[in-house]
Design an enzyme around this catalytic site. Structure first.
Site, PDB file in Angstrom:
ATOM      1  N   LYS A 124       0.846  -1.189   0.000  1.00 54.60           N
ATOM      2  CA  LYS A 124       0.000   0.000   0.000  1.00 54.60           C
ATOM      3  C   LYS A 124       0.884   1.243   0.000  1.00 54.60           C
ATOM      4  O   LYS A 124       1.810   1.350   0.823  1.00 54.60           O
ATOM      5  CB  LYS A 124      -0.897  -0.020   1.245  1.00 54.60           C
ATOM      6  CG  LYS A 124      -1.944   1.065   1.313  1.00 54.60           C
ATOM      7  CD  LYS A 124      -2.788   0.878   2.575  1.00 54.60           C
ATOM      8  CE  LYS A 124      -3.853   1.962   2.694  1.00 54.60           C
ATOM      9  NZ  LYS A 124      -4.619   1.811   3.966  1.00 54.60           N
ATOM     10  N   HIS A 151      -0.306   4.445   0.319  1.00 58.35           N
ATOM     11  CA  HIS A 151      -0.948   5.591   0.961  1.00 58.35           C
ATOM     12  C   HIS A 151      -1.368   5.184   2.371  1.00 58.35           C
ATOM     13  O   HIS A 151      -1.228   4.021   2.763  1.00 58.35           O
ATOM     14  CB  HIS A 151      -2.162   6.061   0.160  1.00 58.35           C
ATOM     15  CG  HIS A 151      -3.227   5.013   0.018  1.00 58.35           C
ATOM     16  ND1 HIS A 151      -3.140   3.983  -0.895  1.00 58.35           N
ATOM     17  CD2 HIS A 151      -4.391   4.813   0.695  1.00 58.35           C
ATOM     18  CE1 HIS A 151      -4.219   3.205  -0.793  1.00 58.35           C
ATOM     19  NE2 HIS A 151      -4.981   3.685   0.176  1.00 58.35           N
TER      20      HIS A 151
END
Length: 218
Positions: free
Chosen positions: A103, A105
């Site tokens: 991921k 963010h």
């Protein structure tokens, strides 16, 4: 056969986790039976599975606190359920799992849950080991953690299949990475269980024929 082994195999069969037919394992081998933790579908079933893993953990690791790692995707629910079951036995262990894609963010990263710190021990919870492919993938992922040691791996069934050599995949993993691999039951327990009912004769023959070719010699 010990009572708990029979209970576990009955549980696997009743929950649809243990199936017989024609399947392809992650290793690419064509197999006559399949163990799939992804077929656990209810709260009662996953709770029961966690209890079996917790029992195995306490027998082999004892009350030592480690961190449970559940490889995406099937290992996730196993790690969570095992940690819940262990907490009911008075041992509160953290757990974590990986994302298939990192991921970029929010909190970011590839791991979800408790991230082990340097010096802590990790226990991997998987469903099965066929040729050791999935464990090697997990070790590659866990290598991103600094100074974290894998203490053991727990699986539902030891398939007793050879890995890259004539030795069992589980033995190869143990030798390659230096940690033990434990199973609740093995394929020969399943054969013994099936042989108690003549209706299972065809499945028994197919599994034995498969092991004659792919079974570990040591």
């Amino acid at each position: 056969m010990e009572a708990y082994k029979r209970e576990f195999i009955q549980f696997l069969e009743g929950a649809g986790v243990l199936k017989f037919g024609d399947f392809t394992a992650k290793s690419g081998r064509k197999i006559p039976y399949f163990i799939n933790a992804g077929d656990i579908k209810t709260g009662e079933q996953i709770a029961k599975l966690g209890e079996f893993y917790a029992k195995a953990y306490l027998e082999k690791v004892g009350n030592r606190r480690t961190v449970l790692y559940g490889p995406a995707y099937k290992g996730i629910s196993i790690a969570v359920s095992a940690s819940i079951a262990l907490s009911k036995e008075g041992l509160d262990v953290p757990f974590f799992f990986n994302r298939k894609e990192a991921k970029d963010h929010g909190e970011g990263g590839v791991f979800v849950g408790y991230v082990p710190k340097a010096g802590e021990e990790v226990v991997i919870t998987e469903d099965v080991i066929t040729a050791g492919t999935a464990i090697r993938e997990s070790m590659a992922i866990l290598s991103n953690l600094e100074d974290v040691k894998v203490a053991a791996t727990f699986v539902m069934v030891d398939r007793k299949e050879k890995g890259k050599t004539e030795k069992s995949a589980m033995s190869e993993v143990e030798e390659e990475f230096g940690f033990p691999v434990y199973s609740v039951v093995d394929v020969y327990d399943i054969i013994e269980y099936l042989e108690e009912d003549e209706a299972n004769a065809e499945n028994v023959t197919r599994i034995k024929n498969y092991l004659a070719v792919n079974g570990a010699k040591a």
